[in-house]
Design an enzyme around this catalytic site. Structure first.
Site, short mmCIF file in Angstrom:
data_model
loop_
_atom_site.label_atom_id
_atom_site.label_comp_id
_atom_site.label_asym_id
_atom_site.label_seq_id
_atom_site.Cartn_x
_atom_site.Cartn_y
_atom_site.Cartn_z
N LYS A 185 0.85 -1.20 0.00
CA LYS A 185 0.00 0.00 0.00
C LYS A 185 0.88 1.25 0.00
O LYS A 185 1.82 1.36 0.80
CB LYS A 185 -0.89 0.02 1.24
O1 G3P Z 1 -7.76 0.88 5.74
C1 G3P Z 1 -8.20 1.79 4.80
C2 G3P Z 1 -9.58 2.30 5.12
O2 G3P Z 1 -10.51 1.25 4.97
C3 G3P Z 1 -9.68 2.93 6.49
O3 G3P Z 1 -10.98 3.32 6.69
O4 G3P Z 1 -12.54 3.32 8.63
O5 G3P Z 1 -10.24 4.30 8.91
O6 G3P Z 1 -11.97 5.46 7.49
P1 G3P Z 1 -11.45 4.13 8.01
#
Ligand code: G3P
Length: 220
Positions: A83
């Site tokens: 990533k």
């Molecule tokens: O890990 C990437 C993404 O899914 C993180 O999402 O829930 O931290 O906004 P969030």
């Protein structure tokens, strides 16, 4: 649609894999830090649990250092997808890494314009964050729809991974918008199962059966 778990927690991943519906895992520096183990060890343990793509994120911000970290992460396991944040340095690193055959998930994507750059750089996956766009008053799933349309128009092979999904509604909206992958926290995956009419219907089936056969149905 592929379903990924957005977690580095081994118990959650174990449970999801047991259900047979988890195709991969995404992590990020916050999720790795939460588990408290060095990333190499945590990703290796995750790779022992799930036979699918596992996203592991670099923390460097310069292109050359990102590439060095990416090579180290990719070497952990063949299922590792590296990533990289959607920055100028990140796109530069993505272009070089993709040419080396290292699969890159370009993350922290918040617009179709950014997603176009990720595809141009040869990203294996792009991760538009639906929930965080909603948090600032946008309709995050609209970006998913626009990105999938743009990729279809030009035959880009980059997969759209809908990320930052906070509810079953987000998951279904991402599916309707054509995302190839949805990544979600374990609690959202659990919520996909739930419907009161399923519980009510099963309860009634078992009651009606028991009235006649006086026992819980056996597997026949
Ligand atoms: O890990 C990437 C993404 O899914 C993180 O999402 O829930 O931290 O906004 P969030």
């Amino acid at each position: 649609m592929k379903i990924f778990l957005d977690t580095a927690n081994l118990d959650e991943i174990r449970k999801g894999v047991e259900w047979g519906i988890v195709d991969g895992v995404t992590t990020n520096p916050s999720l790795i830090a939460k588990e408290g183990r060095p990333i190499e060890e945590q990703i290796r343990r995750i790779a022992d649990l799930v036979d699918g793509d596992i996203s592991a994120e670099v923390v460097a911000t310069g292109a050359e250092e990102m590439m060095r970290e990416a090579r180290q992460l990719a070497a952990i396991h063949p299922n590792v997808v590296v990533k990289v944040p959607l920055t100028r340095e990140g796109i530069q690193a993505t272009t070089a890494l993709s040419k080396e055959g290292i699969r890159v998930n370009v993350t922290l994507c918040f617009s179709p314009a950014q997603a176009l750059l990720a595809a141009k750089a040869g990203a294996y996956i792009v991760s538009p964050f639906v929930g965080r766009l909603d948090d600032v008053g946008h309709t995050g799933v609209d970006s998913i729809r626009d990105i999938t349309q743009i990729y279809r128009n030009y035959g880009f092979k980059t997969q759209v991974l809908a990320a930052s999904l906070r509810s079953p509604t987000h998951v279904i909206a991402a599916a309707l918008a054509g995302a190839q992958i949805a990544t979600m926290p374990f609690r959202v995956l659990e919520m996909l199962f739930n419907h009161p009419l399923t519980d009510k219907g099963l309860e009634q089936f078992l009651k009606d059966w028991a009235k006649v056969f006086q026992q819980t149905p056996v597997n026949v």
